[in-house]
Design a protein around this motif. Structure first.
Motif, PDB file in Angstrom:
ATOM      1  N   SER A   1       0.793  -1.198  -0.098  1.00 25.71           N
ATOM      2  CA  SER A   1       0.023   0.032   0.145  1.00 25.71           C
ATOM      3  C   SER A   1       0.932   1.201  -0.235  1.00 25.71           C
ATOM      4  O   SER A   1       1.833   1.051   0.454  1.00 25.71           O
ATOM      5  N   HIS A   2       0.479   2.490  -0.584  1.00 24.71           N
ATOM      6  CA  HIS A   2       1.144   3.476  -0.568  1.00 24.71           C
ATOM      7  C   HIS A   2       2.552   3.586  -1.217  1.00 24.71           C
ATOM      8  O   HIS A   2       3.455   4.200  -0.765  1.00 24.71           O
ATOM      9  N   VAL A   3       2.601   2.750  -2.064  1.00 22.87           N
ATOM     10  CA  VAL A   3       4.217   2.438  -2.775  1.00 22.87           C
ATOM     11  C   VAL A   3       4.139   3.550  -3.912  1.00 22.87           C
ATOM     12  O   VAL A   3       2.883   3.547  -4.701  1.00 22.87           O
ATOM     13  N   ALA A   4       5.118   4.187  -4.096  1.00 24.42           N
ATOM     14  CA  ALA A   4       5.331   4.995  -5.432  1.00 24.42           C
ATOM     15  C   ALA A   4       6.394   4.314  -6.208  1.00 24.42           C
ATOM     16  O   ALA A   4       7.580   4.292  -5.798  1.00 24.42           O
ATOM     17  N   VAL A   5       6.006   3.889  -7.602  1.00 24.45           N
ATOM     18  CA  VAL A   5       6.939   3.556  -8.486  1.00 24.45           C
ATOM     19  C   VAL A   5       7.051   4.142  -9.711  1.00 24.45           C
ATOM     20  O   VAL A   5       6.088   4.254 -10.233  1.00 24.45           O
ATOM     21  N   ALA A   6       8.179   4.644  -9.968  1.00 17.90           N
ATOM     22  CA  ALA A   6       8.223   5.838 -11.028  1.00 17.90           C
ATOM     23  C   ALA A   6       9.335   5.326 -12.079  1.00 17.90           C
ATOM     24  O   ALA A   6      10.035   4.406 -11.785  1.00 17.90           O
ATOM     25  N   GLY A   7       9.407   6.133 -13.183  1.00 21.98           N
ATOM     26  CA  GLY A   7      10.320   6.195 -13.967  1.00 21.98           C
ATOM     27  C   GLY A   7      10.640   4.857 -14.929  1.00 21.98           C
ATOM     28  O   GLY A   7       9.736   3.876 -15.042  1.00 21.98           O
ATOM     29  N   ARG A   8      11.776   4.542 -15.640  1.00 21.24           N
ATOM     30  CA  ARG A   8      11.894   2.977 -16.169  1.00 21.24           C
ATOM     31  C   ARG A   8      12.436   2.277 -15.482  1.00 21.24           C
ATOM     32  O   ARG A   8      13.647   1.753 -15.186  1.00 21.24           O
ATOM     33  N   THR A   9      11.566   1.850 -14.674  1.00 17.48           N
ATOM     34  CA  THR A   9      12.004   0.850 -13.431  1.00 17.48           C
ATOM     35  C   THR A   9      11.149  -0.721 -13.744  1.00 17.48           C
ATOM     36  O   THR A   9      10.172  -0.834 -14.102  1.00 17.48           O
TER      37      THR A   9
END
Length: 262
Positions: free
Chosen positions: A41-49
């Motif tokens: 929960s409440h995880v932020a995954v961004a960019g070229r990941t």
């Protein structure tokens, strides 16, 4: 696949089979989540990941956001995380930069405890553990099975060798040899990580050989490079000692943690 209705998954994100995305997570358009990945929960995954299969990420972790490097200019760098890792609360992992190969890479089965940080362009092996609030600056290399204690800080470009151990609250500004154990405000080599060797199943004869090689490398006449060269010849048939001598004789941007008496 289970995606909570409060989560935001941007168009273009690639999700593998049985991905679970919990409440209030945000997944960017260029993110790839492998099979069985779970964002609790409440995880932020961004960019070229890219996150490998079976990895779990706990609340408030920040994964793949812009690196903390003032020279970063928006280049399309990447973050790759292996399989079956655990990324705990408030951990941060940043992508690479143009000055470091454009890639931050994490191996399989790693554990990043609460508040730990992986800076831009780091290379982390398999089965590595970063305890609570352990931090890696940019361009750090960490070998397989290394353990970094709570609140330690590792300087840019430092190499942490295979199965080395860094004590809690240590400041590491020099390379740590494979199987070494360091501790201190400015970390000094305190010997070998004997606990880790035994836990990994190294037999008594091999451990004695590693200790003998250690003594040749860090005592006696000559420079560290000269002593390491002698140890490489004397213990040519002992693979763990070769790991240490190869590590010392390789090119490095930093000097080495050595014992206090040297």
């Amino acid at each position: 696949m289970r995606i909570h209705p409060t989560a935001i998954v941007e168009d273009g994100a690639r999700l593998g089979e049985n991905v679970r995305i919990g409440p209030y997570c945000v997944v960017g358009a260029e993110v790839e989540l492998g099979p069985d990945v779970e964002l609790i929960s409440h995880v932020a995954v961004a960019g070229r990941t890219r996150i490998g299969a079976g990895t779990r990420v706990w609340p408030f972790a920040s994964v793949g956001h812009q690196p903390q490097d003032l020279k970063y200019a928006g280049e399309p760098s990447r973050l790759e995380i292996g399989r079956d890792c655990m990324i705990r609360e408030h951990a941060t992992l940043n992508p690479g930069t143009s000055g470091g190969g454009m890639l931050t890479q994490v191996g399989d089965r790693c554990l990043f405890m609460m508040g730990s940080h992986v800076g831009h362009d780091c290379r982390i092996g398999n089965n590595v553990i970063l305890a609570n609030n352990a931090t890696l600056a940019g361009h750090v290399e960490v070998g397989d099975f290394a353990f970094l204690g709570g609140l330690c800080a590792v300087h840019q470009f430092v190499r942490i060798g295979t199965q080395a151990m860094v004590g809690g609250m240590s400041g590491v500004e020099k390379d740590v040899i494979p199987f070494g154990s360091v501790i201190g405000n400015r970390a000094e080599l305190g010997g070998l990580n004997l606990v880790g060797l035994k836990r990994r199943g190294f037999d008594r004869e091999t451990i004695h050989a590693i200790r003998a090689g250690y003594r040749v490398i860090f005592s006696g006449e000559g420079s560290l490079t000269e002593r390491a060269t002698r140890a490489a010849e004397e213990f040519a048939d002992i693979a763990p000692v070769r790991l240490i001598t190869d590590f010392i004789l390789a090119d490095s941007a930093r000097s080495f943690c050595t014992p206090r008496e040297v």
